[in-house]
Design an enzyme around this catalytic site. Sequence first.
Site, PDB file in Angstrom:
ATOM      1  N   GLU B 268       0.961  -1.142   0.073  1.00 57.84           N
ATOM      2  CA  GLU B 268       0.032   0.036  -0.148  1.00 57.84           C
ATOM      3  C   GLU B 268       0.823   1.152   0.042  1.00 57.84           C
ATOM      4  OE1 GLU B 268      -3.363  -0.474   2.582  1.00 57.84           O
ATOM      5  OE2 GLU B 268      -3.518   1.637   3.046  1.00 57.84           O
ATOM      6  N   PRO B 323      -9.886   3.218   3.119  1.00 55.44           N
ATOM      7  CA  PRO B 323      -9.689   1.662   3.663  1.00 55.44           C
ATOM      8  C   PRO B 323      -9.562   0.559   2.610  1.00 55.44           C
ATOM      9  CG  PRO B 323     -11.112   2.948   5.020  1.00 55.44           C
ATOM     10  CD  PRO B 323     -10.946   3.849   3.839  1.00 55.44           C
ATOM     11  N   ARG B 324      -8.868  -0.392   2.812  1.00 54.58           N
ATOM     12  CA  ARG B 324      -8.752  -1.628   1.988  1.00 54.58           C
ATOM     13  C   ARG B 324      -9.932  -1.936   1.282  1.00 54.58           C
ATOM     14  NH1 ARG B 324      -3.507  -4.279   4.588  1.00 54.58           N
ATOM     15  NH2 ARG B 324      -2.008  -2.565   4.238  1.00 54.58           N
ATOM     16  N   ASP B 325     -10.910  -2.305   2.064  1.00 54.67           N
ATOM     17  CA  ASP B 325     -12.261  -3.071   1.390  1.00 54.67           C
ATOM     18  C   ASP B 325     -12.693  -1.970   0.452  1.00 54.67           C
ATOM     19  OD1 ASP B 325     -12.577  -1.223   3.648  1.00 54.67           O
ATOM     20  OD2 ASP B 325     -14.594  -1.959   3.909  1.00 54.67           O
ATOM     21  N   ALA B 328     -10.504  -2.425  -2.670  1.00 51.32           N
ATOM     22  CA  ALA B 328     -10.857  -3.705  -3.472  1.00 51.32           C
ATOM     23  C   ALA B 328     -12.092  -3.970  -4.153  1.00 51.32           C
ATOM     24  CB  ALA B 328     -10.515  -4.863  -2.284  1.00 51.32           C
TER      25      ALA B 328
END
Lengths: 256, 661
Positions: B268, B323-325, B328
């Site tokens: 990241e 944030p990653r979610d 993605a």
Amino acid sequence: MSAYEAHFRVWRGDVDGGGLRDFRVEVNEGEVVLDIVHRLQATQAPDLAVRWNCKAGKCGSCSAEINGQPRLLCMTRMSVFSRDETITLTPLRAFPVVRDLVTDVSFNYTKAREVPSFVPPEGLGPGEYRMQQEDVGRSQEFRKCIECFLCQDTCHVLRDFEQNKEAFAGPRFLMRVSELDMHPLDAAGEAGIDRKRAAQDEHGLGYCNITKCCTEVCPEGIKITDNALIPLKERAVDRKYDPLVWLGNKIRRREG
Amino acid sequence: MTQVERQAWDVVVIGAGGAGLRAAIEAREAGMRCAVICKSLFGKAHTVMAEGGIAASMGNVNEGDNWQVHFRDTMRGGKFLNHWRMAELHAQEAPDRVWELETWGALFDRTPDGRISQRNFGGHEYPRLAHVGDRTGLELIRTLQQKIVSLQQEDHAETGDYEARLKVFQECTVTRIVKDAAGEKVAGVFGYERESGRFFAIEAPAVVLATGGIGKSFKVTSNSWEYTGDGHALALLAGAPLINMEFVQFHPTGMVWPPSVKGILVTESVRGDGGVLRNSEGKRFMFDYIPDVFKEKYAQSEDEGDRWYEDPDHNRRPPELLPRDEVARAINSEVKAGRGSPHGGVFLDVSTRMPAEVIKRRLPSMHHQFKELADVDITAEPMEVGPTCHYVMGGVDVDPDTAAASGVPGLFAAGEVAGGMHGSNRLGGNSLSDLLVFGRRAGLHAARYAQEAAASGTRPVPDDAQLDLAAAEALRPFSAEDGELPSAVSAGSAAEQPAGPAENPYTLHQELQQTMNDLVGIIRRAGEMEDALHRLAALRVRARRAGVEGHRQFNPGWHLAIDLRNMLLVSECVARAALERTESRGGHTRDDCPEMDREWRRVNLVCRLSDPSAGLAAPTDPGRGQIRLERRETPPIRPDLLNLFEKDELVKYLTDEELTQ
Ligand SMILES: Cc1cc2nc3c(=O)[nH]c(=O)nc-3n(C[C@H](O)[C@H](O)[C@H](O)COP(=O)(O)OP(=O)(O)OC[C@H]3O[C@@H](n4cnc5c(N)ncnc54)[C@H](O)[C@@H]3O)c2cc1C
Ligand code: SF4
Ligand code: SF4
Ligand code: FES
């Protein structure tokens, strides 16, 4: 690129002996040697022993010899070989074999314990350390080491002379001494530890004749010989033969 | 019984990653004799792969940072499902844990005034991640490893034995936690040496699980072979519950090409340092995917996002750093909509954002990784990236302060194997800090527990019957081919005799990975998850016939056959909990229930073994699972911590009832 069949010869055996076994195995685009070993496990030799973890050159587990060269299996692309080349995999030669491609690397852990650890400076608490990037950069280069032990395997002092193992720590751990010696805040001197002298007297720095073979195989591209071993030699020599240099260094250090 | 070597220690730590090593250091410093057991060589645990950094609000780069801000970010990242007490302790103690590493010899990158430098990361309001280039995990594990060595040197000076008080049993796998004859307290562990295949038992009143995650149950993953969910399964089998297992983090940026490297992580930091995501039309698509809960916190234009890198006080961060979610899911949608890159990902570009020299200095291992493995020069061209299974938020249900596992006296858990800290989604950098904060706490409290057991003369003794059963279970793969079980096993489960040919463990593993990837992956649907549960049950039946060739010495086929039990248990937890939770939150996205539901925030799903006494006779009836689910209300967040947030924000997460309490 299309898939093709490659010819592999893999050493199989254990302490009691063994030999090269022939395999014909499929290879696909982009694969590395470790992928092929995994395919052998999944299709032809489920009990073929190999170490690996990250498959990205970060953990230093998958060290072996490919056509006699010490290398990481996970960072060696199949595309560096021609399709009709026979690829030979053998375990690291400098260490006792356990099984197939796995060797007993405990020698390295023994040597690691013989290097006195970082000595924190008196009077500086956690959070109070101040160091400049250019001063930590030198030791940081050595801390990139992933402990693959390829340098240990290739160094002729260890590879060709079993009897040297007692006295010689090998490039990896001489570099560790060098790293601590260059740490801007290491207080070994104050604790009565002379790292340079120890490199010479206890870790066998004198055995190294700066052939640079270790540097050539290091997958992290660390300039082991030029940046760690030679400077250590220079300073160790200073100390041995020139007490004034030694005293001078000591005084300068205190002031700094 | 089968020949096993037995030893006695005070505290056993299973795992030599960041959490395990930190726990061991603490237990040893508290005066206990501590054994560390790990599957790989010492220094090679998964932690070594961590790249970007370790989150701690030291405020070295931006003085505005403090633990409250870190706490806030962590709760937001986890969509408020985090155990608030864990998030609080974590934010408060992380700086001390990082500074302590310096006194053990760690060399982090520096700020101009000589402090530890900190970098930006998704979901973190300020530059917060202490780092060493993009090899922070290596620095962390090496420092802890060297600290262990230094403690061993002290012991050697005093006793003449390096391993008098702290010993690492490397390349050993634990297959069972063993309890006393009453089946109440932890009494030790059972396992085998990978090298020789020999069994061993270690007696100890306190056992710390620090075994990491479960990612090897998915096909596309950044995780290594070690991540077979062993600790999760060991806890279940010992009677401890798991929570939050539906939350699996898919990291937005894994490599997608060539196939053999698919899933390997692209840190990241690439985005934290200025990298941008583009689709095949060249568009920075993340601007279209800022969810309502984050609308005020992220830049609305490329210009603003770009200015933020230089002037973060007057601009908002670019949405690549959501944030990653969120990231993605966005990538997934772009690819689905036909705007993906040639190999089914999207483009991540730093080459047009930074000079080549800066890229090589700040992202050296990414540069190396792409050049060596994909023939891509990231200083000159974009990378192709896509989501990869990365981290499990769910884990052992623990007491936040002591890391003690619920319901099993003597069992502790820390690190990725523990649940609760990260809620429904973990922020980057919050794992390494979690390992240190809770690793230390687990070591400390395990040591205290062991000390009390010793002082009161109540050291539990491992039950021989359990050891025998563990040995029989581990040997089963060798007799699978003729359909026979070792006598100890068949005696108790005559009805469960496997019928049919021996199965190849590698094939079973591949089918399991495919099932989880396709049916319980990044986007989930009820029907698919039901299908997955059926397939898992069928695989479980076949796994009982997993057979191996050769002998016990360093035999990876045998090891995998044993690991299958754990992967199947853990996969069932994920699938069952995911099916039950009819909302989307963090690392759990339901196509059929796309909204986040405030009522669900108050619910933790707890997984337990449905029949803990079944021993080896796991149900073979595909209709029946091994896991029972329970709903449990989450503990109310302490009011002073709630006051750290604006009301406007809280209404998005908390129910009206909770807000008026
Ligand atoms: C590529 C990558 C990059 C990452 N980057 C970051 C980052 O920048 N920042 C961040 O905060 N997080 C990052 N993470 C996440 C973080 O690295 C992990 O969550 C963390 O390292 C887990 O540490 P741990 O101590 O819980 O377990 P691990 O380090 O995984 O250690 C587990 C240990 O348990 C042992 N073990 C497991 N099962 C058994 C058994 N049955 N018997 C005996 N021993 C056993 C293993 O051998 C190992 O020693 C990253 C993860 C990956 C994969
Ligand atoms: S330079 Fe020294 S340490 Fe390195 S391979 Fe040559 S002799 Fe060995
Ligand atoms: S110095 Fe290089 S070759 Fe030697 S162990 Fe470290 S990474 Fe491997
Ligand atoms: S598997 Fe980690 S370096 Fe090769």
